[in-house]
Design a protein around this motif. Structure first.
Motif, PDB file in Angstrom:
ATOM      1  N   GLY A  63      27.487  38.776 111.263  1.00  0.00           N
ATOM      2  CA  GLY A  63      26.728  38.893 112.501  1.00  0.00           C
ATOM      3  C   GLY A  63      27.726  38.794 113.639  1.00  0.00           C
ATOM      4  N   VAL A  64      27.515  39.545 114.705  1.00  0.00           N
ATOM      5  CA  VAL A  64      28.431  39.535 115.844  1.00  0.00           C
ATOM      6  C   VAL A  64      27.646  39.170 117.099  1.00  0.00           C
ATOM      7  CG1 VAL A  64      30.107  40.849 117.174  1.00  0.00           C
ATOM      8  CG2 VAL A  64      29.805  41.345 114.763  1.00  0.00           C
ATOM      9  N   VAL A  65      28.180  38.218 117.875  1.00  0.00           N
ATOM     10  CA  VAL A  65      27.537  37.795 119.117  1.00  0.00           C
ATOM     11  C   VAL A  65      28.529  38.006 120.253  1.00  0.00           C
ATOM     12  CG1 VAL A  65      26.535  35.849 120.367  1.00  0.00           C
ATOM     13  CG2 VAL A  65      26.168  36.058 117.900  1.00  0.00           C
ATOM     14  N   VAL A  66      28.159  38.870 121.185  1.00  0.00           N
ATOM     15  CA  VAL A  66      28.999  39.136 122.353  1.00  0.00           C
ATOM     16  C   VAL A  66      28.127  38.931 123.586  1.00  0.00           C
ATOM     17  CG1 VAL A  66      30.478  40.786 123.539  1.00  0.00           C
ATOM     18  CG2 VAL A  66      30.353  40.814 121.055  1.00  0.00           C
ATOM     19  N   ALA A  67      28.354  37.848 124.310  1.00  0.00           N
ATOM     20  CA  ALA A  67      27.534  37.516 125.472  1.00  0.00           C
ATOM     21  C   ALA A  67      27.836  38.435 126.644  1.00  0.00           C
ATOM     22  CB  ALA A  67      27.781  36.066 125.881  1.00  0.00           C
ATOM     23  N   LYS A  68      26.788  38.800 127.340  1.00  0.00           N
ATOM     24  CA  LYS A  68      26.922  39.658 128.517  1.00  0.00           C
ATOM     25  C   LYS A  68      27.717  38.945 129.615  1.00  0.00           C
ATOM     26  CE  LYS A  68      23.288  42.324 129.387  1.00  0.00           C
ATOM     27  NZ  LYS A  68      21.995  42.783 129.961  1.00  0.00           N
ATOM     28  N   LYS A  69      27.665  37.636 129.598  1.00  0.00           N
ATOM     29  CA  LYS A  69      28.399  36.839 130.587  1.00  0.00           C
ATOM     30  C   LYS A  69      29.917  36.978 130.414  1.00  0.00           C
ATOM     31  CE  LYS A  69      27.879  32.206 132.426  1.00  0.00           C
ATOM     32  NZ  LYS A  69      27.276  30.895 132.159  1.00  0.00           N
ATOM     33  N   LEU A  70      30.358  37.179 129.174  1.00  0.00           N
ATOM     34  CA  LEU A  70      31.792  37.266 128.877  1.00  0.00           C
ATOM     35  C   LEU A  70      32.311  38.693 128.833  1.00  0.00           C
ATOM     36  CD1 LEU A  70      31.958  34.538 126.099  1.00  0.00           C
ATOM     37  CD2 LEU A  70      32.519  34.308 128.508  1.00  0.00           C
ATOM     38  N   ALA A  71      31.447  39.645 128.523  1.00  0.00           N
ATOM     39  CA  ALA A  71      31.818  41.067 128.502  1.00  0.00           C
ATOM     40  C   ALA A  71      30.733  41.801 129.283  1.00  0.00           C
ATOM     41  CB  ALA A  71      31.918  41.572 127.071  1.00  0.00           C
ATOM     42  N   ARG A  72      30.972  41.992 130.549  1.00  0.00           N
ATOM     43  CA  ARG A  72      29.955  42.516 131.461  1.00  0.00           C
ATOM     44  C   ARG A  72      29.451  43.911 131.116  1.00  0.00           C
ATOM     45  NH1 ARG A  72      27.605  38.790 134.411  1.00  0.00           N
ATOM     46  NH2 ARG A  72      29.046  37.407 135.443  1.00  0.00           N
ATOM     47  N   HIS A  73      30.346  44.783 130.705  1.00  0.00           N
ATOM     48  CA  HIS A  73      29.987  46.181 130.509  1.00  0.00           C
ATOM     49  C   HIS A  73      29.571  46.442 129.067  1.00  0.00           C
ATOM     50  CE1 HIS A  73      31.476  47.070 134.487  1.00  0.00           C
ATOM     51  NE2 HIS A  73      32.592  46.405 134.183  1.00  0.00           N
ATOM     52  N   ALA A  74      28.530  47.247 128.888  1.00  0.00           N
ATOM     53  CA  ALA A  74      28.037  47.582 127.547  1.00  0.00           C
ATOM     54  C   ALA A  74      29.122  48.268 126.716  1.00  0.00           C
ATOM     55  CB  ALA A  74      26.809  48.486 127.651  1.00  0.00           C
ATOM     56  N   VAL A  75      29.958  49.052 127.374  1.00  0.00           N
ATOM     57  CA  VAL A  75      31.052  49.734 126.667  1.00  0.00           C
ATOM     58  C   VAL A  75      31.968  48.710 126.009  1.00  0.00           C
ATOM     59  CG1 VAL A  75      33.075  51.183 126.991  1.00  0.00           C
ATOM     60  CG2 VAL A  75      30.964  51.736 128.179  1.00  0.00           C
ATOM     61  N   THR A  76      32.275  47.648 126.724  1.00  0.00           N
ATOM     62  CA  THR A  76      33.150  46.589 126.201  1.00  0.00           C
ATOM     63  C   THR A  76      32.467  45.840 125.057  1.00  0.00           C
ATOM     64  OG1 THR A  76      34.073  46.346 128.406  1.00  0.00           O
ATOM     65  CG2 THR A  76      34.541  44.588 126.834  1.00  0.00           C
ATOM     66  N   ARG A  77      31.196  45.503 125.247  1.00  0.00           N
ATOM     67  CA  ARG A  77      30.469  44.787 124.188  1.00  0.00           C
ATOM     68  C   ARG A  77      30.405  45.631 122.917  1.00  0.00           C
ATOM     69  NH1 ARG A  77      27.202  43.788 128.617  1.00  0.00           N
ATOM     70  NH2 ARG A  77      25.531  45.148 127.890  1.00  0.00           N
ATOM     71  N   ASN A  78      30.120  46.914 123.077  1.00  0.00           N
ATOM     72  CA  ASN A  78      30.048  47.794 121.912  1.00  0.00           C
ATOM     73  C   ASN A  78      31.405  47.938 121.231  1.00  0.00           C
ATOM     74  OD1 ASN A  78      27.335  48.191 122.328  1.00  0.00           O
ATOM     75  ND2 ASN A  78      27.618  50.063 123.511  1.00  0.00           N
ATOM     76  N   LEU A  79      32.480  48.005 122.013  1.00  0.00           N
ATOM     77  CA  LEU A  79      33.829  48.077 121.452  1.00  0.00           C
ATOM     78  C   LEU A  79      34.126  46.845 120.602  1.00  0.00           C
ATOM     79  CD1 LEU A  79      36.766  49.272 121.304  1.00  0.00           C
ATOM     80  CD2 LEU A  79      37.236  47.842 123.299  1.00  0.00           C
ATOM     81  N   LEU A  80      33.807  45.668 121.121  1.00  0.00           N
ATOM     82  CA  LEU A  80      34.071  44.429 120.384  1.00  0.00           C
ATOM     83  C   LEU A  80      33.287  44.386 119.076  1.00  0.00           C
ATOM     84  CD1 LEU A  80      34.032  42.018 123.429  1.00  0.00           C
ATOM     85  CD2 LEU A  80      36.023  42.701 122.103  1.00  0.00           C
TER      86      LEU A  80
END
Length: 129
Positions: A63-80
């Motif tokens: 499972g992967v958790v990427v908080a919007k607070k730490l990675a503002r852009h959806a592109v960045t969250r999806n990359l991670l």
């Protein structure tokens, strides 16, 4: 005379074959599954990520958790998430039978992809066997 090209969007992607797919059985889906891993309270800390883990008998699942607070852009969250799943697929056969949650622990602005890949590999490589 040239054959007409079929550009109507009906191109079929080949199914993931072999050992590198990421089927639903390799994922954590439900809130209860995530909660049980967090409640087990075993973690491995890296530079950018924290890996929470709990032994299981179903084989390794991620499972992967990427908080919007730490990675503002959806592109960045999806990359991670993509980098995490890619590494998991490659090393899944060598991982112990655990439920894993990879969680971003600090902002990644200005961090290179190579550094993120190394950090993911480092925390997954430190799992107890």
């Amino acid at each position: 005379m040239q054959a007409a090209s079929q550009n109507d969007g009906s191109a079929v992607r080949p199914a993931c074959k072999g050992k590198y797919g990421f089927p639903p059985s390799y994922r954590l889906h439900k809130t209860d599954e995530f909660s049980s891993v967090f409640a087990f309270r075993r973690t491995i800390r890296g530079d950018c990520f924290v890996l929470h883990y709990r032994p299981s008998d179903t084989g390794p699942r991620l499972g992967v958790v990427v908080a919007k607070k730490l990675a503002r852009h959806a592109v960045t969250r999806n990359l991670l998430k993509r980098l995490s799943r890619e590494h998991f697929r490659r090393v899944r056969t060598s991982l112990p039978s655990c439920d894993l949650i990879l969680r971003l622990s600090r902002p990644v602005k200005g961090v290179s992809r190579a550094h993120l890949r190394r950090d993911i590999a480092a925390v997954m490589g430190r799992l107890p066997r």
